[in-house]
Design a protein around this motif. Sequence first.
Motif, short mmCIF file in Angstrom:
data_model
loop_
_atom_site.label_atom_id
_atom_site.label_comp_id
_atom_site.label_asym_id
_atom_site.label_seq_id
_atom_site.Cartn_x
_atom_site.Cartn_y
_atom_site.Cartn_z
N ILE A 19 0.84 -1.20 0.00
CA ILE A 19 0.00 0.00 0.00
C ILE A 19 0.87 1.25 0.00
N VAL A 20 1.89 1.27 0.85
CA VAL A 20 2.78 2.43 0.91
C VAL A 20 3.51 2.60 -0.42
N GLY A 21 3.94 1.49 -1.01
CA GLY A 21 4.64 1.56 -2.30
C GLY A 21 3.76 2.13 -3.38
N PHE A 22 2.52 1.64 -3.46
CA PHE A 22 1.58 2.18 -4.47
C PHE A 22 1.29 3.65 -4.20
N SER A 23 1.13 4.02 -2.94
CA SER A 23 0.85 5.42 -2.59
C SER A 23 2.01 6.32 -3.00
N LEU A 24 3.23 5.87 -2.70
CA LEU A 24 4.40 6.67 -3.05
C LEU A 24 4.55 6.78 -4.56
N ALA A 25 4.29 5.69 -5.28
CA ALA A 25 4.37 5.73 -6.75
C ALA A 25 3.34 6.68 -7.31
N SER A 26 2.13 6.64 -6.76
CA SER A 26 1.07 7.55 -7.21
C SER A 26 1.44 8.98 -6.88
N ALA A 27 1.95 9.22 -5.67
CA ALA A 27 2.34 10.57 -5.27
C ALA A 27 3.46 11.10 -6.15
N SER A 28 4.40 10.22 -6.50
CA SER A 28 5.50 10.63 -7.36
C SER A 28 4.96 11.02 -8.74
N SER A 29 4.03 10.24 -9.26
CA SER A 29 3.43 10.54 -10.55
C SER A 29 2.69 11.88 -10.51
N GLU A 30 1.91 12.11 -9.45
CA GLU A 30 1.19 13.38 -9.33
C GLU A 30 2.17 14.54 -9.16
N LYS A 31 3.26 14.32 -8.45
CA LYS A 31 4.25 15.38 -8.28
C LYS A 31 4.85 15.75 -9.64
N ASP A 32 5.11 14.75 -10.47
CA ASP A 32 5.63 15.02 -11.81
C ASP A 32 4.62 15.84 -12.62
N GLU A 33 3.34 15.51 -12.47
CA GLU A 33 2.30 16.23 -13.21
C GLU A 33 2.17 17.67 -12.74
N LEU A 34 2.54 17.95 -11.49
CA LEU A 34 2.49 19.33 -10.99
C LEU A 34 3.48 20.21 -11.74
N ASN A 35 4.51 19.63 -12.28
CA ASN A 35 5.52 20.39 -13.02
C ASN A 35 5.22 20.48 -14.51
N SER A 36 4.02 20.08 -14.88
CA SER A 36 3.61 20.13 -16.28
C SER A 36 3.45 21.58 -16.74
N ASP A 37 3.52 21.77 -18.05
CA ASP A 37 3.31 23.12 -18.60
C ASP A 37 1.87 23.31 -19.06
N LYS A 38 0.96 22.44 -18.62
CA LYS A 38 -0.46 22.60 -18.95
C LYS A 38 -1.29 22.44 -17.68
N VAL A 39 -2.51 22.88 -17.74
CA VAL A 39 -3.43 22.73 -16.61
C VAL A 39 -3.66 21.23 -16.42
#
Length: 183
Positions: A19-39
Amino acid sequence: MKNTIISVIATSILGISLIVGFSLASASSEKDELNSDKVTFFGSPTSAISSSVAVPQSYNRLLFSGTVSPLLNKDGKTTYERYGNTERQAIGILEKLKADLITKGLSLADVTFLRVYVAPDPNKEGTPDYQGWFNAYAMFFNTKENPVKTARSTVGVQSLVSPDYLIEIEAEVAFKNNSKSKK
């Protein structure tokens, strides 16, 4: 007995680790999306709304103040004849928003957040008609024509500025800043 306890503990640790691994992977993916150049819209694919929206710094924001329903029939004897029920009023507001956005070269796809105030509907035992609002929203957002699912708050209020108004909507819009920076 001791083996059973060890097995339960090992299974629990493995489950928690997954569960922690999946959560961290998801959080990492969302963090990457925060740095996107689009909404970027975040949230459950099955939800009609987004839980959050990231707007890059290169975007401008346009805020719409509380908008109420257009008058349908000035000679109407009741709220419903003059402005319609909650759903009809919401449709009128969203149509006004859409038209205003078009005059600015934008569309409902640029809307990132809606703040909605719903007043009691006399025909609904004096309670807010949330379903009427949800029905209207579903006509304009999360559709084939406009797949955007805004972040949104819907708040029941005691009243609005006129007893004829059953709903008022504020909108936040993000659009790309295409102007070259001045140095």
